[in-house]
Design an enzyme around this catalytic site. Structure first.
Site, short mmCIF file in Angstrom:
data_model
loop_
_atom_site.label_atom_id
_atom_site.label_comp_id
_atom_site.label_asym_id
_atom_site.label_seq_id
_atom_site.Cartn_x
_atom_site.Cartn_y
_atom_site.Cartn_z
N LYS A 202 11.20 -2.27 -1.96
CA LYS A 202 9.95 -2.29 -1.20
C LYS A 202 9.67 -3.73 -0.78
O LYS A 202 9.49 -4.62 -1.62
CB LYS A 202 8.80 -1.74 -2.04
CG LYS A 202 7.47 -1.69 -1.28
CD LYS A 202 6.38 -1.08 -2.14
CE LYS A 202 5.06 -1.02 -1.41
NZ LYS A 202 3.98 -0.45 -2.25
N LYS A 256 11.59 0.85 1.69
CA LYS A 256 10.31 0.82 2.41
C LYS A 256 10.05 -0.59 2.90
O LYS A 256 10.13 -1.53 2.10
CB LYS A 256 9.19 1.29 1.48
CG LYS A 256 7.82 1.34 2.13
CD LYS A 256 6.75 1.78 1.13
CE LYS A 256 5.38 1.84 1.82
NZ LYS A 256 4.30 2.18 0.87
#
Length: 334
Positions: A202, A256
């Site tokens: 992320k 992400k």
């Protein structure tokens, strides 16, 4: 390695592009409703619908209506929904205690969905930012996000979500050691079948802005998240993060954001061969919707092209705000 092609005109690649049926016959990448996880935003109240200005077509809905959306998703064949809360600022605290309240928004919504809908998965995020008055994914002290202290809060949150009936937990906090703490807690408390879809890679991205509007975290955030989310310039680091999370008990992993990190998706899938997901985040969605609204591109084609890109990069599935739209399109095409 690809076989070397014969020279023109013995080889004409356009032969395989000349008609719709031929293009379908040789298509390498297939997008299916089975690839979709639909993120939904939950707000307090009853019969409430709140449009999110920075995410056209997306709204916050109350618990009673999110159950209706879950039924709608199940009817379209979408395998899983992911719930995110818009928490009343009045219950946000530096200790984020609302995160493990059995009756917080997402826990109530999960129980309601499980009463009404049998054949759909529910995924809940494990992170403190929707409940933390400082807007961070962990506890803040003197401007520093604390790692080990935050793990205790994440453990309590994970157990509260499991007790509410969550099928998948998504640790999105990026604290070191969080997957191990959560997996150990699930095993010790008789939740061995709850899966972990880790936000393993992320990034500290500029593409999260509309999401923070959607969950009400934008105004609360003090500073930024660069001390725990990944540097967008790094690729090898993503593989180290994925390896750690898998060793600690993650069943699936996520990259992400999505489209700016397709190379990471490909590297993760090739290196580990585990179920790999991408989150087509709020900023990616908002860009496509805004450009389509201005007539700058064909919104439907851009949506489908962007989702096919994730599959082409090696992803097994995508979290996307387009899930309902693409599921309806796929149903019409079948």
């Amino acid at each position: 390695m690809p076989h070397p092609a014969a020279p023109f005109p013995m080889t004409r690649p356009r032969r395989l592009r000349q008609s719709d049926w031929m293009r379908r016959l040789v298509r390498e990448t297939r997008l299916s409703v089975d690839d979709l996880i639909w993120p939904l935003f939950v707000v307090d109240g009853e019969g409430v619908r709140q449009p999110i200005e920075s995410m056209p077509g997306v709204e916050r809905v109350s618990v009673d209506l999110v159950a209706e959306k879950a039924n709608e998703a199940a009817g379209l064949g979408i395998p899983c929904i992911a719930l995110f809360p818009y928490t009343d600022p009045a219950v946000k605290t530096p200790g984020a205690e609302e995160a493990w309240n059995p009756d917080n928004l997402v826990n109530r919504a999960t129980r309601e969905i499980k009463k009404q809908v049998l054949d759909i998965g529910v995924m809940l995020d494990v992170a403190l930012d929707p409940y933390n008055s400082d807007g961070h994914d962990g506890f803040l002290r003197d401007g520093v996000v604390l790692n080990d202290e935050s793990l205790m809060g994440l453990e309590k949150q994970a157990l509260a979500h499991a007790e509410a009936g969550a099928d998948i937990l998504g640790p999105s906090d990026m604290m070191d050691g969080r997957v191990a703490i959560i997996r150990q807690a699930l095993e010790a408390n008789d939740f061995p079948d709850v899966s972990i879809l880790s936000y393993a890679a992320k990034y500290a991205s500029a593409f999260y802005g509309p999401f923070r509007d959607a969950v009400g975290a934008s105004g609360a955030l003090k500073g930024d998240k660069t001390t725990y989310q990944m540097d967008p310039a790094n690729s090898d680091e993503a593989l180290r993060e994925v390896a750690i999370d898998l060793s600690e008990g993650a069943d699936m992993v996520m990259v992400k954001p999505g489209m700016p990190y397709l190379d990471i998706c490909t590297r993760v899938k090739r290196e580990f061969g585990v179920p790999t997901y991408a989150y087509q985040v709020s900023g990616e969605y908002a860009m496509i919707k805004a450009a389509a609204a201005n007539g700058w591109l064909d919104g439907e084609k851009a949506m489908l092209e962007s989702l096919a890109a994730f599959k082409r990069a090696g992803c097994d599935g995508i979290l996307t705000y387009f899930a309902k739209d693409v599921a309806e399109w796929l149903a019409e095409e079948s």
